[in-house]
Every structure is written in structure tokens, then in C-alpha cells.
Design an enzyme around this catalytic site. Structure first.
Site: not given
Lengths: 430, 414
Positions: B150, B219
Site C-alpha cells: 500500500e 477490517h
């Protein structure tokens, strides 16, 4: 203090794996004649050392030092540079050195503040690479970026003004020492955190490839990313090596290995200190070169840049170099061994080039002296210019935060805040 | 727009189930007639800016000439796309993720510099199908499947933006962008400034966040609270197919770096959106339900909890005004302010953590700017300062539920 890191002065070519399962990994085709410096084909090994390549498909290739190449070329009576090139290189390195020396003076006189990281001693790397680039090629650097900016073409005035924090600086005084940017010269910064510029450089290289492959434009621009030995232990470095090799991006990763990350010796921080070896692990050539010799750096750079322009992908170049000063002007530089410093001072890249130019009758002492004088005057003038430039006014405070200042939003009165007259004065509430 | 509200009501009725949460799959657009009724009301409210042609972006002018009431991005666009008294003609129904895809595809068709990068956006079509089919159409370089890095690929997007491209960077889950914080903060947010304005970073960083269905703590994060302090970025949160497409397009066209927050549970919302091209204003809030008694400020999924609570409140005789703030940074203080000045009571309903969330900032902003207009302290309902538990019951208690909203309104309106 361990100065045991005797650089091997080797270059190695790392052929890609024999089994090319991934169709994106094309084997590097080395042009038969003008072969990559480390190539084993055309160069005979003089005093070669064998390295064990775990994944070499041929027998361990003999590895040839770059200085042998240089000697060889000399012996067939062809020089590495012409006179013009030599003078350009010399002037650029003198500019870098004088400028940095002036920075130190100005810092201690209270004209510039904060963190200032000087490049003395490493000029061969900047000059060796950047003088091969065109204006539209991009350079990405770290906080030690003054000389990269100068080599790329940013004027000494603009850099000095930026350091003084004046509006005439290349970044209007908003960036400072560690953020030298120039859109005109494609100097993409100037980054304070190590490693964070490497993805940006990868992005610039991606842009190049995108223009060529998607927009079908004629784009041969390459990107050169400079960073240090300390950065080579950082994740971003590896992530970018992977992506660059994967997509064959036109980028050259240049490691300015000056053996020290502030006070952390490269050997104490790195499990395998030979950084060039990390290139082949990702599928790109890894080259080690003597970063105190601008001609050697230039030869390697030529090859790497040509590779990139041809679309053959990235190269990792490790330049063994040294900074003559401390990490920054605030660093007392007490950890480094005097003997080590002396050893590298004796390999001053400017002195080396001067010697080469004179010994090979490319330039006379007087010519070089006049270049030095010219540069001295240029740097003096840059200081005067910076001194005379105005400091940024309050009105500049809120500018440039957003490219589109509507980003500051809508105020209670229904108008965009950037329409508030106080906005341009810099006193609006945002 | 109204379709969704009605749908929310219906969904609410259906979902007064044991867990008292909205099953987003039940939110379905109703018939066009209800749409027209609502839109007529909006258009009347916004008729002063009948000649506003550019979907709010030049509403700078409209705002000045306009008397008190709320300049309404919704009204503005509706007034423009349709003739003033008939509903927008055909329109087509789709799900929220399809609306995002439509917006993205339209922008990619329009400008060849727009590209997508992220994990599994290409061949896989995106983890939430937002980029489905785009790689086939535009190729592997324009819809780039990145390795799992990322920080580096966000930085790569930034470098590409500096050199002329317009990347849309997808975080497979917004939480993964924590790994890209360095690049988002230092480069995305600040680089335009530190370069003295020389380089623009027209990136869009988007992805799903928020609390889903038992996805676990990592998450289920709400990154808007972490990113809100970064200078130089804009943050928007979409909540309906209409504003999802509109915000996506606006974000791509913006020269600023924009972070577009989507919500995992809202991807399957269905709504009818106009066939004509439109964009939503990035800096404006959206009036969901005008009212008189109290201002409820919310965004993203909590909009639906708020509307569900509104249904209950209406039955109890209250008239709440629900505003979807949409622009998380900067706040649309005009729409919000007008509402506060009308109702004098504010309830913020958000999914962020209590500490340091968007609600916390909004509370401060309202107190600072509209203190004189408040009859009661600003109340903020946020998620608990707890890592989102896996167990369904626990997870439900970390997030604000409609019953809590009803209670809070009753308390504020005493």
C-alpha cells in the site's frame, strides 16, 4: 570503529533466472558490442574475483572491476570524455561543492535554519548521473538534495533563496532545505523522510511508461531516484524494486552508500551490506561502482539510462561514496574514524577529475581555475540575491495548500472560504 | 433521492428485527411517483437558483444572490437535469457499487489520463466489484493490479499524479491504507504546499471502510478520523448510488487529492439515478429530510440509522431534520449553520470512534460558529472506543443504533 568494509570494487551482471516462467520477465538482451560494463562477454578478467551466484545459470561469471575497464579504455587510447564534457562535469561538481560550503557558512551566520544536509564529497554521483539526463527526465532525491537540484538545472539563486526562506526560492520559501522541487526542471523533490521519495520516483517512471504504452506518445523519459544506505533497509525500497522490475519501469535506483546513516554504520544496520546484490533478487541488474570517481559513475549511468530508455527496465546502482561533513550541520560527527575520513578525503572526486583532465591534456590548470572563480562568483551572487529577496508575506500562508482552494470549504455565510477577502491576506479562518 | 428515503423507511419497518439493524439489501427504490413528489418539493425550495448550470460548482454566485434557505446540491442538480416541474425522465436503476463503477468508467472515457491502481482491481474486478470489467476495456496498465504494498503503490500514484496522470487509488479496505499513511500525509497532503504550488496531486483515494458484518476489528476501521488532520486533502463520504457516482466524478475531476470513503454495507443499495451526466459538489452537504425540531448530522451508513430513527420519531410527533454532511473535510458550515439556526438543537450521529472522530471535530466547529443559536448542548453519538468485536451482539453494541438516536432526540427536545 569498523572500517573493515573494504569495498570490493566489483561490478557484477546478474542475468535473470534461466527459467522464464513469468511471461512478463523478459531476459535482458545485452547488446553484443557495447555491452553492460559488468558483462562477462567482451571484457577479459584481469584480477577477477569469483562470486557465488546462487541462481546463476552459467558458471559463476568472472567479475571485473570498473577501474580495469577504465584502464583498458585508456590503454587503447580513447578517453572516456571529451574536453567539453569534462569541463561540464568539472563545473557541476565545483558548483555543488562551493554551494554546499557556502550553505555551511550561511547557516552558522544565521541565514538559514533547521536541518541542512550537505553533500560534500558525493558530487561524483550527482554529476555522474544527472549530467546525462535531459530536461524532461525526472530526478527524485532525499533531504540531501541541494546538489541534485543544482545538477538538474535549478538555479543557484533559487536554491539559495529557498534555503533562506524567501519568496524567490524554488518553492516560494515553503519547502526549505529538504524540499527542493522544480516543475520546470523535473526535480520531483526533496523528501524529509527517507524512502518516501522512492515510490514517487516509481510513479514518475510509471507515468513515462503509461504515456508510451497507453497514450501512445513518444516518451523516453527516465527517472533517477537517489537515496542512501540507510534507506536500503526500508520497506518502501523493496516494494518499489519489485514493482519497477515487474513492470519494467524506466527508472534507475541509485544508492549513495556513504556508509553512515547519521551515526549508524551501514555494517551495524544491514545483514548483507552489499546493496547491489538486492537488485538481482528482484530481477534487475545490480551494479556496484566507485562513487568517488565521476567517470566511472558516468559509465555505469550511461548503461543504466540507456537500458531504461530502451524499455528494458530498472537498474540498481550502488555508489560507494562518502560525505566529508557530518550528517547535517547539527551533527558533531564524532563517531566516524579519522582514518576513514582521511582515506576518503584522499579520493576527493573533484581532485580526481582535475587530475584526469590535466594528465590527459583535456584542460589546463588555468581553465579550471577560471571555472572555479566563475562558480565562486555565481554562488556569491546567489547569496546576495537571496539576501535581497523579500520574505513571504502573510498572504502566502493559505496559498498552495490546495490546488483548488475550494477545498477549504464553505463558510457559515454560504461563501467559499477562499472567497473571503481575508483569505488572500492569510488571516481568514479556514 | 427520495426513493432512498422511502426505501429507508420501508427497510426500517422491515428491519425492526431482533438485531435492529438495517439489512441494506432491503433498501430498494420505490416508484417514480414518490420520487416526483419529493423532488417537486426540493425544486420549489431551490428555485431561486434555477439558472445554476454547473451542478453546484459555480454555486458561489448562486449562493450570494440567494436568500436565507439552504442551497441544496440535490435541488441544484435536479433543477438542472430536469425541467422544473417534471421528474427526471428515464433514469436507470443500479446498485451503489455499479454507480461508482459507472462514474469511474465515464471519467476514464472522458480523460485518458485517469487510471486505476490497487489490489485486485484489474483481472479480479475489484473486491467489491467497483472496477469490474474495466481492465478488459481499458487494459492492464490503465487498471493496474498492484502487488500488496500500500505504501509504495499509493506513493506511486502520487508520483504519477505529479507527472500528469490522474490515478484513482483503491484501498481494498480503508484500513489497509494505514500502511500508506506516510504517503497520504506527507506527500499527498503536503507536497503541493512544500513544492510552492508547483506540483498538483489530483489523486482519488477510495475504498470501503466502516463496520461491516462481523469482519473483525481490523477490517472495521473508520479512517476518516485519522486522516482528518492532514492538511491539503479533502474527504468525502458517499451514501447513496446517486451521490456515490456524483462524488466519484467530482473527486476525479478535482485538482485536489480527495479521499472518498465508501461503506462495506452500502454497496448493494439500489436506486434510480439520472441518465444524464451529473456531478455532486465535493464541499456541500446533502439535505436528506428537512425538519423543524432538531438537526441530525450524519454521514455514510449512519444516515440510514438516522432515517430509520426519523420514522419512529415522526410517529412520536417529532420533526427531525436529517443532513448527510457528505463532506467530512471541510465541513459545509453553511448548510449545517442554516439548519442549526432553524432548529437550535443538534445531534451528530456517526460511526467514528468517540475520541477524536469526525463528530468530535464537528461538535467543536458548531460550538465555535453557532453557539448563540443553540438551545441545548451539541450531542454526539459515536461508536464506542472499542476495537470492533467479532461477536455479532458485541459488534451491534459498539455502533449507534436507531433506538439510541430516538432516545437522544427525545432527550434533546425536552
Amino acid at each position: 570503529m569498523a572500517t573493515a568494509f573494504a569495498p570490493t570494487k566489483l561490478t557484477a551482471t546478474l542475468p535473470l533466472h534461466g527459467s522464464q516462467e513469468n511471461r512478463l520477465l523478459l531476459p535482458i538482451r545485452l547488446a553484443p558490442h557495447s555491452s553492460f560494463l559488468g558483462s562477462t562477454r567482451s571484457l577479459t578478467a584481469h584480477s577477477s574475483r569469483r562470486l557465488n551466484h546462487a541462481h546463476a545459470t552459467r558458471r559463476s561469471p568472472p567479475v571485473v572491476g570498473v577501474q580495469e575497464v577504465v584502464k583498458e579504455k585508456k590503454s587503447i587510447n580513447s578517453l572516456l570524455i571529451t574536453k567539453e564534457e569534462g569541463l561540464v562535469l568539472y563545473e557541476d561538481m565545483i558548483l555543488g561543492r562551493s554551494f554546499e560550503d557556502m550553505c555551511a557558512q550561511m547557516y552558522y551566520r544565521g541565514k538559514m535554519f533547521g536541518f541542512v544536509h550537505l553533500y560534500n564529497g558525493q558530487e561524483a554521483v550527482s554529476t555522474g548521473f544527472i549530467k546525462l539526463l535531459t530536461k524532461s527526465d525526472s530526478v527524485v532525491s532525499t533531504y540531501r538534495d541541494h546538489v541534485h537540484a543544482l545538477s538538474k538545472g535549478v538555479s543557484a539563486r533559487a536554491v539559495m533563496s529557498e534555503l533562506f526562506g524567501k519568496v524567490t526560492g524554488c518553492c516560494r520559501g515553503q519547502g526549505g532545505s529538504m524540499h527542493m522541487f522544480s516543475k520546470e526542471h523535473n526535480m520531483l523533490g526533496g523528501f524529509a523522510f527517507i524512502g518516501e521519495g522512492i515510490p514517487v520516483a516509481t510513479g514518475a517512471a510509471f507515468s513515462s511508461k503509461y504515456r508510451r504504452d497507453v497514450l501512445k506518445q513518444d516518451c523516453e523519459d527516465v527517472t533517477v531516484a537517489f537515496f542512501g544506505d540507510g534507506t536500503c533497509n526500508n520497506g518502501q525500497f523493496y516494494e518499489c524494486l519489485n514493482m519497477a522490475a515487474l513492470w519494467k519501469l524506466p527508472i534507475i535506483f541509485v544508492v549513495e552508500n556513504n556508509l553512515w546513516a547519521i551515526g549508524m554504520s551501514h555494517l551495524r544496520a544491514t545483514s548483507d551490506p552489499e546493496i547491489w546484490k538486492k537488485g538481482p533478487a528482484f530481477g534487475m541488474p545490480g551494479v556496484h561502482v566507485d562513487g568517488m570517481d565521476v567517470l566511472k559513475v558516468r559509465e555505469v549511468a550511461k548503461e543504466a539510462v540507456t537500458r531504461a530508455r530502451r524499455g528494458e527496465g530498472p537498474t540498481l546502482v550502488e555508489c560507494e561514496t562518502y560525505r566529508f561533513r557530518g550528517h547535517s550541520l547539527a551533527d558533531p560527527d564524532e563517531l566516524r574514524d579519522a582514518a576513514e575520513k582521511a582515506k576518503y578525503a584522499a579520493r576527493d572526486p573533484i581532485a580526481a577529475l582535475k587530475k584526469y583532465l590535466i594528465e590527459n591534456n583535456l584542460a589546463k590548470e588555468a581553465e579550471l581555475k577560471s571555472i572555479e572563480k566563475k562558480i565562486d562568483e555565481l554562488v556569491e551572487e546567489a547569496v546576495e540575491f537571496a539576501d535581497a529577496s523579500p520574505q513571504p508575506g502573510r498572504s502566502q500562508l493559505l496559498e498552495n495548500v490546495f490546488a483548488d482552494p475550494k477545498g477549504f470549504g464553505i463558510g457559515p455565510d454560504g461563501r467559499y472560504r477562499c472567497e473571503d477577502p481575508k483569505f488572500t491576506e492569510g488571516t481568514a479562518q479556514v | 433521492m427520495s426513493a432512498i428515503l422511502q426505501g429507508a423507511g420501508a427497510g426500517a419497518a422491515a428491519a425492526l428485527s431482533p438485531f435492529n439493524s438495517i439489512d441494506s439489501n432491503k433498501l430498494v427504490a420505490h416508484s417514480r411517483s414518490s420520487l416526483s413528489v419529493r423532488s417537486k418539493r426540493y425544486i420549489v425550495a431551490g428555485s431561486d437558483e434555477g439558472t445554476n448550470k454547473s451542478f453546484g460548482s459555480s454555486s458561489l454566485i448562486a449562493r450570494r444572490s440567494q436568500p436565507l434557505m439552504i442551497p441544496n446540491a440535490v435541488a441544484a442538480t435536479k433543477a438542472d437535469t430536469a425541467s422544473s416541474s417534471t421528474p427526471s425522465k428515464s433514469g436507470h436503476e443500479l446498485l451503489l457499487f455499479e454507480a461508482l463503477q459507472e462514474g469511474l468508467e465515464e471519467e476514464m472515457d472522458r480523460d485518458p489520463h485517469v487510471c486505476v491502481m490497487g489490489e485486485d482491481v484489474g483481472h479480479y474486478g475489484g473486491s467489491y466489484k467497483v472496477t469490474k470489467g474495466l481492465a478488459d476495456k481499458f487494459g492492464d496498465l490503465r487498471v493496474l493490479d498492484t502487488p500488496i504494498c500500500e505504501n509504495a503503490f499509493t506513493g506511486m500514484g502520487i508520483g504519477a499524479a505529479m507527472t500528469g496522470l490522474r490515478p484513482v487509488i483503491e484501498g481494498m479496505n480503508m484500513g489497509f491504507l494505514l500502511l500508506a499513511f506516510n504517503q497520504i500525509s506527507n506527500n499527498c497532503g503536503m507536497l503541493h504546499y512544500t513544492s510552492g504550488g508547483q506540483f498538483t496531486i489530483p489523486v482519488v483515494i477510495r475504498g470501503p471502510g466502516g463496520v461491516g458484518r462481523q469482519l473483525g476489528a481490523e477490517h472495521s476501521q473508520r479512517l476518516e478520523s485519522y486522516f482528518q488532520s492532514i492538511p491539503g486533502i479533502q474527504m468525502v463520504a458517499c451514501s447513496t448510488p446517486y451521490n456515490a457516482k456524483g462524488l466519484m466524478k467530482a473527486a476525479i475531476r478535482s485538482e485536489n487529492p480527495v479521499i472518498l470513503f465508501e461503506h462495506v454495507l452500502l454497496y448493494n443499495l439500489k436506486e434510480s439515478i439520472p441518465d444524464e451526466e451529473y456531478i455532486c459538489n465535493l464541499e456541500e452537504a446533502e439535505m436528506v429530510r428537512p425538519g423543524e425540531h432538531i438537526t441530525i448530522l450524519t454521514y455514510s451508513r449512519m444516515r440510514y440509522h438516522a432515517m430509520q430513527a426519523a420514522k419512529t420519531l415522526v410517529n412520536k410527533g417529532y420533526d427531525p431534520e436529517v443532513i448527510d454532511i457528505r463532506s467530512l473535510k471541510p465541513f459545509d458550515l453553511h448548510t449545517i449553520g442554516n439548519s442549526v439556526k432553524k432548529t437550535h438543537r443538534v445531534l451528530i450521529v456517526e460511526e467514528c470512534m468517540r475520541t477524536g472522530g469526525i463528530g468530535a471535530s464537528l461538535t467543536a466547529a458548531i460550538n465555535e460558529n453557532f453557539h448563540d443559536y443553540l438551545d441545548a448542548p451539541v450531542m454526539c453519538l459515536s461508536s464506542q472506543d472499542v476495537p470492533t468485536p467479532y461477536a455479532g451482539t458485541l459488534e451491534e453494541w459498539t455502533v449507534v443504533q436507531p433506538a439510541q438516536i430516538v432516545t437522544a432526540v427525545e432527550q434533546l427536545c425536552q
